[in-house]
Enzyme design. Structure first.
Site, PDB file in Angstrom:
ATOM      1  N   ASN A   1       0.295 -31.042   7.747  1.00  0.00           N
ATOM      2  CA  ASN A   1      -0.354 -31.481   8.982  1.00  0.00           C
ATOM      3  C   ASN A   1      -1.265 -30.435   9.603  1.00  0.00           C
ATOM      4  O   ASN A   1      -1.941 -30.708  10.589  1.00  0.00           O
ATOM      5  CB  ASN A   1       0.705 -31.912  10.001  1.00  0.00           C
ATOM      6  CG  ASN A   1       1.407 -33.182   9.580  1.00  0.00           C
ATOM      7  OD1 ASN A   1       0.836 -34.029   8.911  1.00  0.00           O
ATOM      8  ND2 ASN A   1       2.672 -33.308   9.953  1.00  0.00           N
TER       9      ASN A   1
ATOM     10  N   GLU B   1      -9.303 -35.208   0.407  1.00  0.00           N
ATOM     11  CA  GLU B   1      -8.716 -36.297   1.204  1.00  0.00           C
ATOM     12  C   GLU B   1      -8.333 -37.520   0.361  1.00  0.00           C
ATOM     13  O   GLU B   1      -8.183 -38.621   0.893  1.00  0.00           O
ATOM     14  CB  GLU B   1      -9.652 -36.726   2.345  1.00  0.00           C
ATOM     15  CG  GLU B   1     -10.194 -35.592   3.186  1.00  0.00           C
ATOM     16  CD  GLU B   1      -9.194 -35.019   4.184  1.00  0.00           C
ATOM     17  OE1 GLU B   1      -8.008 -35.373   4.118  1.00  0.00           O
ATOM     18  OE2 GLU B   1      -9.621 -34.222   5.035  1.00  0.00           O
TER      19      GLU B   1
ATOM     20  N   PHE C   1     -14.632 -41.981   8.521  1.00  0.00           N
ATOM     21  CA  PHE C   1     -13.191 -42.119   8.715  1.00  0.00           C
ATOM     22  C   PHE C   1     -12.776 -43.589   8.667  1.00  0.00           C
ATOM     23  O   PHE C   1     -13.407 -44.438   9.283  1.00  0.00           O
ATOM     24  CB  PHE C   1     -12.771 -41.500  10.047  1.00  0.00           C
ATOM     25  CG  PHE C   1     -12.903 -40.000  10.066  1.00  0.00           C
ATOM     26  CD1 PHE C   1     -12.008 -39.205   9.393  1.00  0.00           C
ATOM     27  CD2 PHE C   1     -13.943 -39.400  10.758  1.00  0.00           C
ATOM     28  CE1 PHE C   1     -12.120 -37.818   9.407  1.00  0.00           C
ATOM     29  CE2 PHE C   1     -14.073 -38.014  10.782  1.00  0.00           C
ATOM     30  CZ  PHE C   1     -13.165 -37.230  10.103  1.00  0.00           C
TER      31      PHE C   1
ATOM     32  N   ARG D   1     -15.688 -19.570  -4.799  1.00  0.00           N
ATOM     33  CA  ARG D   1     -15.239 -18.582  -5.786  1.00  0.00           C
ATOM     34  C   ARG D   1     -15.687 -18.987  -7.195  1.00  0.00           C
ATOM     35  O   ARG D   1     -16.238 -18.169  -7.943  1.00  0.00           O
ATOM     36  CB  ARG D   1     -13.721 -18.462  -5.735  1.00  0.00           C
ATOM     37  CG  ARG D   1     -13.143 -17.497  -6.750  1.00  0.00           C
ATOM     38  CD  ARG D   1     -11.633 -17.408  -6.630  1.00  0.00           C
ATOM     39  NE  ARG D   1     -11.293 -16.715  -5.392  1.00  0.00           N
ATOM     40  CZ  ARG D   1     -10.138 -16.875  -4.747  1.00  0.00           C
ATOM     41  NH1 ARG D   1      -9.239 -17.724  -5.209  1.00  0.00           N
ATOM     42  NH2 ARG D   1      -9.895 -16.199  -3.661  1.00  0.00           N
TER      43      ARG D   1
ATOM     44  N   LYS E   1      -7.046 -27.431   5.043  1.00  0.00           N
ATOM     45  CA  LYS E   1      -6.903 -27.881   3.651  1.00  0.00           C
ATOM     46  C   LYS E   1      -8.257 -27.970   2.950  1.00  0.00           C
ATOM     47  O   LYS E   1      -8.450 -27.420   1.867  1.00  0.00           O
ATOM     48  CB  LYS E   1      -6.176 -29.228   3.616  1.00  0.00           C
ATOM     49  CG  LYS E   1      -4.752 -29.153   4.176  1.00  0.00           C
ATOM     50  CD  LYS E   1      -4.077 -30.512   4.222  1.00  0.00           C
ATOM     51  CE  LYS E   1      -4.616 -31.408   5.309  1.00  0.00           C
ATOM     52  NZ  LYS E   1      -4.282 -30.935   6.672  1.00  0.00           N
ATOM     53  N   THR E   2      -9.190 -28.662   3.586  1.00  0.00           N
ATOM     54  CA  THR E   2     -10.526 -28.797   3.000  1.00  0.00           C
ATOM     55  C   THR E   2     -11.230 -27.448   2.957  1.00  0.00           C
ATOM     56  O   THR E   2     -11.900 -27.117   1.977  1.00  0.00           O
ATOM     57  CB  THR E   2     -11.355 -29.830   3.788  1.00  0.00           C
ATOM     58  OG1 THR E   2     -10.724 -31.110   3.674  1.00  0.00           O
ATOM     59  CG2 THR E   2     -12.775 -29.925   3.280  1.00  0.00           C
ATOM     60  N   THR E   3     -11.074 -26.658   4.006  1.00  0.00           N
ATOM     61  CA  THR E   3     -11.700 -25.339   4.047  1.00  0.00           C
ATOM     62  C   THR E   3     -11.181 -24.459   2.912  1.00  0.00           C
ATOM     63  O   THR E   3     -11.960 -23.742   2.261  1.00  0.00           O
ATOM     64  CB  THR E   3     -11.439 -24.667   5.410  1.00  0.00           C
ATOM     65  OG1 THR E   3     -11.977 -25.504   6.433  1.00  0.00           O
ATOM     66  CG2 THR E   3     -12.071 -23.291   5.489  1.00  0.00           C
TER      67      THR E   3
ATOM     68  N   TRP F   1     -10.393 -45.070  10.080  1.00  0.00           N
ATOM     69  CA  TRP F   1     -10.016 -45.640  11.364  1.00  0.00           C
ATOM     70  C   TRP F   1     -11.240 -46.036  12.190  1.00  0.00           C
ATOM     71  O   TRP F   1     -11.122 -46.752  13.161  1.00  0.00           O
ATOM     72  CB  TRP F   1      -9.107 -44.697  12.161  1.00  0.00           C
ATOM     73  CG  TRP F   1      -9.676 -43.321  12.384  1.00  0.00           C
ATOM     74  CD1 TRP F   1     -10.509 -42.933  13.382  1.00  0.00           C
ATOM     75  CD2 TRP F   1      -9.435 -42.166  11.594  1.00  0.00           C
ATOM     76  NE1 TRP F   1     -10.817 -41.601  13.267  1.00  0.00           N
ATOM     77  CE2 TRP F   1     -10.160 -41.094  12.169  1.00  0.00           C
ATOM     78  CE3 TRP F   1      -8.669 -41.914  10.455  1.00  0.00           C
ATOM     79  CZ2 TRP F   1     -10.148 -39.812  11.648  1.00  0.00           C
ATOM     80  CZ3 TRP F   1      -8.666 -40.630   9.941  1.00  0.00           C
ATOM     81  CH2 TRP F   1      -9.386 -39.604  10.527  1.00  0.00           C
TER      82      TRP F   1
ATOM     83  N   LYS G   1      -4.336 -27.470   9.949  1.00  0.00           N
ATOM     84  CA  LYS G   1      -5.776 -27.363   9.705  1.00  0.00           C
ATOM     85  C   LYS G   1      -6.040 -26.439   8.516  1.00  0.00           C
ATOM     86  O   LYS G   1      -5.313 -25.494   8.295  1.00  0.00           O
ATOM     87  CB  LYS G   1      -6.406 -26.792  10.984  1.00  0.00           C
ATOM     88  CG  LYS G   1      -7.868 -26.436  10.914  1.00  0.00           C
ATOM     89  CD  LYS G   1      -8.312 -25.909  12.266  1.00  0.00           C
ATOM     90  CE  LYS G   1      -9.647 -25.213  12.270  1.00  0.00           C
ATOM     91  NZ  LYS G   1     -10.563 -25.493  11.222  1.00  0.00           N
TER      92      LYS G   1
END
Length: 199
Positions: free
Chosen positions: A39, A131, A94, A53, A43-45, A96, A41
């Site tokens: 949950n 995602e 998104f 790399r 993950k994508t970063t 939603w 912040k």
């Protein structure tokens, strides 16, 4: 040499011995499946960091964005001109916001076909499925089909899967799982997402 310095040296020698032993035991060389979930912040970063790399070494990389593709993405903007990077975007934003299951499913299937092409290409060193966990959770993609593509990919290819609530079957086959844990998030205190920091 003081006692403190001597203790420190002995501790570091012991640590080095342990690390050297672990390195010697790691003899297998192949691509991996990494899952960045949780949950918190980042993950994508973290995935884009690995993309940077790999590109830095001149490897070919494919990124497939299933949710945030229509949002600005500073990492994507900075790297998009690299000839070794290919990006495919679901393009609906998104789920939603769209609130249209049929349209989202069609858009997902379209970008998934791009992902399958990348997962089948032995010249692509790294593939990021950003995602994709939501696509499995909402039933836009079949987990068996995704696992078949992951298991059938070239042996040297690494895949990073990102998103909350990673499917248990993905976790079962992952080589590395990193769970981002939220301790505090500025958004919950009313702070807006900040360009160049959050996206």
């Amino acid at each position: 040499m003081t006692d403190r310095d001597a203790r420190h040296r002995r501790a570091m020698q012991k640590l080095k011995s342990h690390v050297d032993e672990r390195i010697a035991e790691a003899s297998e060389q192949r691509g991996q499946l990494l899952v960045f979930t949780g949950n918190g912040k980042g993950k994508t970063t973290a995935a884009w960091g690995t993309v940077t790399r790999a590109l830095g070494y001149g490897y070919r990389v494919g990124v497939v964005q299933f949710i945030k593709g229509t949002w600005e993405c500073g990492e994507r903007e900075r790297l998009i001109d690299d000839a070794n990077l290919e990006v495919a975007i679901m393009g609906t934003g998104f789920t939603w916001e769209t609130q249209n299951r049929d349209a989202d499913t069609r858009a997902c299937q379209t970008v998934w076909s791009e992902a399958k092409r990348l997962l089948d290409d032995p010249n692509v060193y790294l593939v990021v499925l950003d995602e994709i966990t939501y696509m499995l959770k909402f039933g836009y993609l079949d987990v068996d089909e995704v696992l078949e593509a992951l298991n059938g990919r070239p042996a040297e290819q690494t895949v990073i899967v990102t998103g909350r609530n990673a499917h248990r079957r993905l976790l079962e086959v992952a080589d590395t799982i990193s769970e981002m844990q939220e301790v505090r998030h500025a958004f919950n205190a009313g702070l807006q997402a900040r360009r160049g920091i959050d996206y």
